[in-house]
Design a protein around this motif. Sequence first.
Motif, PDB file in Angstrom:
ATOM      1  N   SER A 312     -76.137  -0.329  51.860  1.00 38.85           N
ATOM      2  CA  SER A 312     -75.929  -1.721  51.467  1.00 38.85           C
ATOM      3  C   SER A 312     -74.446  -2.063  51.345  1.00 38.85           C
ATOM      4  O   SER A 312     -73.985  -3.106  51.807  1.00 38.85           O
ATOM      5  N   SER A 313     -73.675  -1.178  50.732  1.00 34.59           N
ATOM      6  CA  SER A 313     -72.248  -1.461  50.534  1.00 34.59           C
ATOM      7  C   SER A 313     -71.524  -1.522  51.874  1.00 34.59           C
ATOM      8  O   SER A 313     -70.498  -2.199  52.010  1.00 34.59           O
ATOM      9  N   SER A 314     -72.028  -0.801  52.870  1.00 30.16           N
ATOM     10  CA  SER A 314     -71.393  -0.845  54.187  1.00 30.16           C
ATOM     11  C   SER A 314     -71.624  -2.194  54.849  1.00 30.16           C
ATOM     12  O   SER A 314     -70.729  -2.755  55.486  1.00 30.16           O
ATOM     13  N   ILE A 315     -72.829  -2.714  54.677  1.00 32.04           N
ATOM     14  CA  ILE A 315     -73.113  -4.053  55.225  1.00 32.04           C
ATOM     15  C   ILE A 315     -72.140  -5.067  54.613  1.00 32.04           C
ATOM     16  O   ILE A 315     -71.608  -5.942  55.287  1.00 32.04           O
ATOM     17  N   LYS A 316     -71.877  -4.848  53.303  1.00 34.66           N
ATOM     18  CA  LYS A 316     -70.930  -5.748  52.609  1.00 34.66           C
ATOM     19  C   LYS A 316     -69.528  -5.631  53.204  1.00 34.66           C
ATOM     20  O   LYS A 316     -68.840  -6.619  53.435  1.00 34.66           O
ATOM     21  N   LYS A 325     -71.484  -9.506  61.085  1.00 33.90           N
ATOM     22  CA  LYS A 325     -72.832  -9.509  60.515  1.00 33.90           C
ATOM     23  C   LYS A 325     -73.599  -8.337  61.124  1.00 33.90           C
ATOM     24  O   LYS A 325     -73.632  -8.196  62.343  1.00 33.90           O
ATOM     25  N   CYS A 326     -74.195  -7.540  60.265  1.00 37.25           N
ATOM     26  CA  CYS A 326     -74.957  -6.392  60.785  1.00 37.25           C
ATOM     27  C   CYS A 326     -76.331  -6.822  61.284  1.00 37.25           C
ATOM     28  O   CYS A 326     -77.042  -6.038  61.907  1.00 37.25           O
ATOM     29  N   GLY A 327     -76.719  -8.016  60.972  1.00 42.75           N
ATOM     30  CA  GLY A 327     -77.992  -8.541  61.449  1.00 42.75           C
ATOM     31  C   GLY A 327     -78.082 -10.010  61.110  1.00 42.75           C
ATOM     32  O   GLY A 327     -77.215 -10.556  60.414  1.00 42.75           O
ATOM     33  N   GLN A 328     -79.129 -10.639  61.603  1.00 41.92           N
ATOM     34  CA  GLN A 328     -79.334 -12.065  61.301  1.00 41.92           C
ATOM     35  C   GLN A 328     -80.380 -12.243  60.212  1.00 41.92           C
ATOM     36  O   GLN A 328     -80.402 -13.259  59.523  1.00 41.92           O
ATOM     37  N   LYS A 329     -81.244 -11.242  60.082  1.00 41.38           N
ATOM     38  CA  LYS A 329     -82.303 -11.295  59.051  1.00 41.38           C
ATOM     39  C   LYS A 329     -82.256  -9.961  58.312  1.00 41.38           C
ATOM     40  O   LYS A 329     -82.832  -8.978  58.760  1.00 41.38           O
ATOM     41  N   ILE A 330     -81.537  -9.956  57.238  1.00 43.10           N
ATOM     42  CA  ILE A 330     -81.276  -8.681  56.562  1.00 43.10           C
ATOM     43  C   ILE A 330     -82.107  -8.575  55.281  1.00 43.10           C
ATOM     44  O   ILE A 330     -82.156  -9.505  54.470  1.00 43.10           O
ATOM     45  N   SER A 331     -82.756  -7.432  55.124  1.00 40.52           N
ATOM     46  CA  SER A 331     -83.444  -7.126  53.871  1.00 40.52           C
ATOM     47  C   SER A 331     -82.640  -6.061  53.149  1.00 40.52           C
ATOM     48  O   SER A 331     -81.918  -5.275  53.771  1.00 40.52           O
ATOM     49  N   LEU A 332     -82.791  -6.033  51.839  1.00 43.90           N
ATOM     50  CA  LEU A 332     -82.064  -5.040  51.050  1.00 43.90           C
ATOM     51  C   LEU A 332     -83.046  -4.292  50.152  1.00 43.90           C
ATOM     52  O   LEU A 332     -83.974  -4.890  49.615  1.00 43.90           O
ATOM     53  N   PHE A 333     -82.840  -3.012  50.005  1.00 41.20           N
ATOM     54  CA  PHE A 333     -83.744  -2.157  49.213  1.00 41.20           C
ATOM     55  C   PHE A 333     -82.865  -1.380  48.250  1.00 41.20           C
ATOM     56  O   PHE A 333     -81.908  -0.701  48.661  1.00 41.20           O
ATOM     57  N   THR A 334     -83.169  -1.459  46.961  1.00 39.75           N
ATOM     58  CA  THR A 334     -82.228  -0.899  45.989  1.00 39.75           C
ATOM     59  C   THR A 334     -82.914  -0.353  44.743  1.00 39.75           C
ATOM     60  O   THR A 334     -84.083  -0.654  44.476  1.00 39.75           O
ATOM     61  N   ASN A 335     -82.147   0.426  43.990  1.00 41.57           N
ATOM     62  CA  ASN A 335     -82.568   0.834  42.650  1.00 41.57           C
ATOM     63  C   ASN A 335     -81.487   0.480  41.636  1.00 41.57           C
ATOM     64  O   ASN A 335     -81.500   0.958  40.522  1.00 41.57           O
ATOM     65  N   ASP A 337     -77.760  -2.448  40.858  1.00 43.46           N
ATOM     66  CA  ASP A 337     -77.222  -3.806  41.034  1.00 43.46           C
ATOM     67  C   ASP A 337     -76.345  -3.980  42.274  1.00 43.46           C
ATOM     68  O   ASP A 337     -76.049  -5.105  42.683  1.00 43.46           O
ATOM     69  N   SER A 338     -75.874  -2.852  42.848  1.00 40.69           N
ATOM     70  CA  SER A 338     -74.881  -2.962  43.931  1.00 40.69           C
ATOM     71  C   SER A 338     -75.394  -3.798  45.101  1.00 40.69           C
ATOM     72  O   SER A 338     -74.622  -4.554  45.721  1.00 40.69           O
ATOM     73  N   ALA A 339     -76.655  -3.646  45.423  1.00 42.62           N
ATOM     74  CA  ALA A 339     -77.187  -4.359  46.588  1.00 42.62           C
ATOM     75  C   ALA A 339     -77.076  -5.870  46.404  1.00 42.62           C
ATOM     76  O   ALA A 339     -77.012  -6.621  47.390  1.00 42.62           O
ATOM     77  N   TYR A 340     -77.046  -6.317  45.155  1.00 48.99           N
ATOM     78  CA  TYR A 340     -76.952  -7.767  44.908  1.00 48.99           C
ATOM     79  C   TYR A 340     -75.567  -8.289  45.273  1.00 48.99           C
ATOM     80  O   TYR A 340     -75.411  -9.441  45.660  1.00 48.99           O
ATOM     81  N   GLU A 341     -74.548  -7.423  45.131  1.00 45.27           N
ATOM     82  CA  GLU A 341     -73.207  -7.825  45.590  1.00 45.27           C
ATOM     83  C   GLU A 341     -73.256  -8.088  47.092  1.00 45.27           C
ATOM     84  O   GLU A 341     -72.677  -9.051  47.600  1.00 45.27           O
ATOM     85  N   VAL A 356     -84.700  -8.940  48.459  1.00 42.63           N
ATOM     86  CA  VAL A 356     -84.220  -7.686  47.894  1.00 42.63           C
ATOM     87  C   VAL A 356     -85.432  -6.967  47.324  1.00 42.63           C
ATOM     88  O   VAL A 356     -86.178  -7.552  46.537  1.00 42.63           O
ATOM     89  N   ILE A 357     -85.654  -5.742  47.749  1.00 41.23           N
ATOM     90  CA  ILE A 357     -86.756  -4.941  47.207  1.00 41.23           C
ATOM     91  C   ILE A 357     -86.132  -4.011  46.178  1.00 41.23           C
ATOM     92  O   ILE A 357     -85.262  -3.190  46.512  1.00 41.23           O
ATOM     93  N   ASP A 358     -86.541  -4.166  44.932  1.00 41.01           N
ATOM     94  CA  ASP A 358     -85.916  -3.422  43.839  1.00 41.01           C
ATOM     95  C   ASP A 358     -86.982  -2.576  43.156  1.00 41.01           C
ATOM     96  O   ASP A 358     -88.029  -3.106  42.770  1.00 41.01           O
ATOM     97  N   ILE A 359     -86.734  -1.296  42.981  1.00 38.40           N
ATOM     98  CA  ILE A 359     -87.761  -0.432  42.379  1.00 38.40           C
ATOM     99  C   ILE A 359     -87.840  -0.624  40.867  1.00 38.40           C
ATOM    100  O   ILE A 359     -88.790  -0.174  40.230  1.00 38.40           O
ATOM    101  N   ARG A 360     -86.848  -1.323  40.302  1.00 35.32           N
ATOM    102  CA  ARG A 360     -86.851  -1.525  38.852  1.00 35.32           C
ATOM    103  C   ARG A 360     -87.850  -2.622  38.468  1.00 35.32           C
ATOM    104  O   ARG A 360     -88.198  -3.468  39.293  1.00 35.32           O
ATOM    105  N   ASP A 361     -88.241  -2.602  37.202  1.00 35.12           N
ATOM    106  CA  ASP A 361     -89.218  -3.596  36.736  1.00 35.12           C
ATOM    107  C   ASP A 361     -88.606  -4.987  36.721  1.00 35.12           C
ATOM    108  O   ASP A 361     -89.196  -5.959  37.135  1.00 35.12           O
TER     109      ASP A 361
END
Lengths: 1001, 186
Positions: A312-316, A325-335, A337-341, A356-361
């Motif tokens: 995720s940080s590399s895409i940033k 842009k690494c893509g036009q339709k990007i999904s993010l998967f995280t555990n 907060d970094s992916a939100y940046e 954003v798919i987050d494993i946290r509650d």
Amino acid sequence: MSKDLRITNNKFIDQTTRISFKFDGKTLYGFKGDTLASALLANNIHLVGRSFKYHRPRGIMACGSEEPNAIVQVGSDASMTEPNTRVTEIELYEGLEATSQNCWPSVNFDIGAINNFFSPLIPAAFYYKTFMWPANFWKLYEYFIRKSAGLGKSPTKPDKDIYDHRYLHCDVLVVGGGISGIMAAKTAAKNNLNTVLIDDKINLGGTTLFQQNECFKINNTYSNEWLKKEIESLNSLKNLTIKTRTSLAAYHSYNYLLARENLTDHLDINEKKDKVRQRLWKIRAKKVIISTGAMERPLIFNNNDRPGIMLSSSIKKYIDYYGVKCGQKISLFTNNDSAYETAISLNNSGVNVNSVIDIRDKTNSIIVKQAEELGIKIHWKSSIVNTNGYKKINSIEIMKLTDDGAAVVGEKIKEQCDCLGISGGWTPRVHLFTQSGGKLKFRDEDNVFLPDKSELDQISIGSCNGDFELDDVIKNSVTLTNKFLNVDNNDYENLEIISSKETTKKNIWLLPSDKLLSKAKQFLDFQNDSTANDIKLALREGFKSIEHVKRYTTTGMATDQGKLSNMHALGIIAETAGVKMGELGTTTFRPPYTPLTFGAIVGRNVGEFFDITRKTPIHDWHVENKAEFENVGQWKRAWYYPKKNESMHDAVQRESKAARDSAGMLDASTLGKIDIQGTDASEFLNRVYTNAWSKLEIGKCRYGLMLNEDGMVYDDGVTTRLGENHYIMTTTTGGAANVLSKLEDYLQTEWPELDVYLTSVTDQFATISICGPNSKKILTKVIPDLDLSDKEFPHMSFKNASINNIKCRVMRISFTGEHSYEINIQSSFGKSVWEKCFEAGKEFNITPYGTETMHLLRAEKGFIITGQDTDGTMTPVDLQMDWIISKKKYDFIGKRSLYRSDTIRDDRKQLVGLITEDPKEVLEEGAQIVSEINKKPVEMLGHVTSSYFSPNLNKSIALAVVKNGKNLKGHKMFVPMKNKTINVTITDSVFLDKDNKRLNA
Amino acid sequence: MLNYNSPIKDQKEYSEIKISEVEPTLKLNLRGKKRDFITKIGKELSIIPPSDPNTSSGNEKFNILWLSPDEWLLYSNDKIDLKNTTLLEEKLFNEVSKSKIGSIANVTDHWIMLNVNGKNTFDLLSTGCPFNFNNFKNSKNAVTQTLINHIDVILHNKDLNNLNLFVRRSFSNHLWSWLNDSSRFF
């Protein structure tokens, strides 16, 4: 370039300068400042190579040295091509050519991909288990395995590039130019410490350099803007040296570090010419501050290796730094907060973030709230259970996690995407700390290994020390730096810092899938193709130690050294084995941190500088007269002087005959020479040599044997008494430096009471040896006023003389058994005196001879060469030189050892002569000697040490060491060779002129 | 008449670096522990051998470099007539060696003296020398014994970016080539 994938961003790259390059033969374009990775992504190329084992399509995953997938072959020139280069570390230049590795015929259609279908049959250790029998088939197996695996192609011709080394000493070395490194370097330099700051990137600043977000502010400005001013302020610091494009490769004991600086890799091909490509810095730092930051972790789930799945940080970084842009339709998967940046950066740049798919509650940190406010969809408490798309990801499958995170439940949601950013948290880069011998500790809270204890004067600051929030990074770095440098820097005391705080943490090392583990492909080590299933298999098969699991599965053993895989491997092992990660420990971090070129390691020590050479003052004459040279120690010694079409054998036979029949001359300048002065000089020699020296008259010479403390022969030579308290000792050529060190050591530590001073004068004198029946006549012509009569100048004596008013010393000593003289004269006149002797000897057919003839002549006389006829296990008695051991002297080095039970054994190997039954048969030096041909096992009694065909005796002669040899004279022995057995007879070791008539002629 | 042959016979100039052979110069190795030795040398040469490690003393004719607590290297500032080198050697030998207060050995041809000067002098040395020049380069008359490209050398800091380098004659060709090769990149 795809216009759709570029945004206008001229901060760090020059979008006005277009650069063309080739990838897999296709011409593409990027901008100045791009890496090959960013340029490929801008051209919508994710598929870069194939994986090592299963040949699965792989794409760019990261943006730095941790990149595991996108490794390519750079260049096609047979001398300059370079394999295994990470596209993330190649700066784009005009003319760059790169090709995919590990695929055939192409990366898009790779025959090897068939391995992927058979992957259930080739789990971890498949090769170990399958190809271990029959053992002698391994050569066959290896050929095919290597061919199918492959890791690029090595250059086949010598490297044309220039590499250099340089030493650097500093008070403080700061490794890593992120925000904490910059502050530390500034603090050190402002406090008058000679400081060096290195960073492997083009620009200083780390990730803060492009962090423009409301959640990260310093003194009410964006953190990147604040840092930019800090970087600018470094330019005014006189004590600070900044080296960018410089990667710290190794951190050794005593703060000795190696860093590689790339000097021309980024230049156009034409600009590189005649410039140093890379420089290896050898750094000695009084203090080291490590601020190497942290690496983002991937997440381990089914089919997590497809092209388009990136950190995720590399895409940033690609969007914020390179404008790609690494893509036009990007999904993010995280555990975390970094992916939100990343989500916010993408959103701000106009890129559609699917979700954003987050494993946290759930979490309520500022940055997550900001993302939510931007309308970014978040799948809480969810995981990706599968990805689709063969050469590039095209969709993901999402399911809800159970409360304990051990399984997935509910409906499977399929989401279309062309890029997936993954973020599994952060791993501090502790590699350098551990390389230096530092011990790690484990922090359970966020599952990280952190620097703990170190014996060296060093600290780690910033993210590599476990600080991941901006305010923690700044505050803790400042505190630690001030304390470490013992300074009181207030520059950063009252900073107002806004930093989003991560409030919820959750980690699952191996994410659950809706498939059985054995059916899923959850990659841990992307480069070596090892999966979570492989780790579990290793554990089931009984491997418990992390080091064993690593080797069994090859996890962490690829060129990226497991930068992204090791933590997950440890986590899965710990979970499966039911132990704590902290107790499990880590594998060993070894240098280099990133691969070094052989060129950088070797530097300029190639070609004529491969090894040091020493030349005698007469060297040029030898060259002019077509001598062949041999290396003796570092010396270039004339070996033999072939005449037209003459072989070495013929030349040596001619030279040997001439020396015995008339006259020969040898450049003996390489012999070690030690000037010995002092009132205790005679006593000193008594202690050093086995024989007695007190009664040696002034003007006389004596041969001496020097032993080691263990009684074995160490060196030998002739020492001459020049005055009452003045001697000159000669040593063997190769042993000169060691003998001087040993003697000086004895004087300083064992015999400080002796008034003796040693000075090396090896290079002060050229030594010209003239031997043969006509040597006296020749010397008379060279030094007419020197009385050479036997009465005035007998064998083993010396005279002061002068040649054309230049003083010299003449010794009548012999290493050939001939009537001989050695002229020792100032080196500056050595060549001239040599020429004078040669001219004077012409009427006697004086023949220059080299070391090979010297060896033959002395062997005819049975004179030993230390190091050839001795090997550190021979006593003087073994050499049948009992006569040289003084029985009267109180002591000498090695005396006690001569009377040990082992050294007085009769059946020790002793020096003898060997005569072959066929006089023309020349034995091979090193050949073994046996008494019975058919006895098994073969009893080897000794070996040949010197062997020649003597033209003067017209037969083959040899010296050898043989068990109980001195009692076996006249006995027949055998020398078994590959195709024959040679019959030999043991004889006396003196073959010629046993009565020394020639010596005294 | 014998011909004099020095091994280098050359001088080279690069960007802010000049390297030249300065030969023949007189060089004597002085060794002694006794007070009389220091007094005698001081009296004969009007220079006291320095007792501080890695320092030198000198006058308009000679320099004496500290090599160890009982060893010094004396060398002449100016080129000399080699036929006359033995005069001073003999005088000192008689006064020191024969008087049993120390040792004098002629090392005129054992060492070759190179002069290296220019702004890049120390950068050039740092390409093959592990020694820390940070203090040395600012200490006039400082002396050090170190390695350059694995070859033993003695360095005498004459002035700002100007030093004399002593290398054993047999190594001098190789070191000369190496220094010139390294200088190309400045």
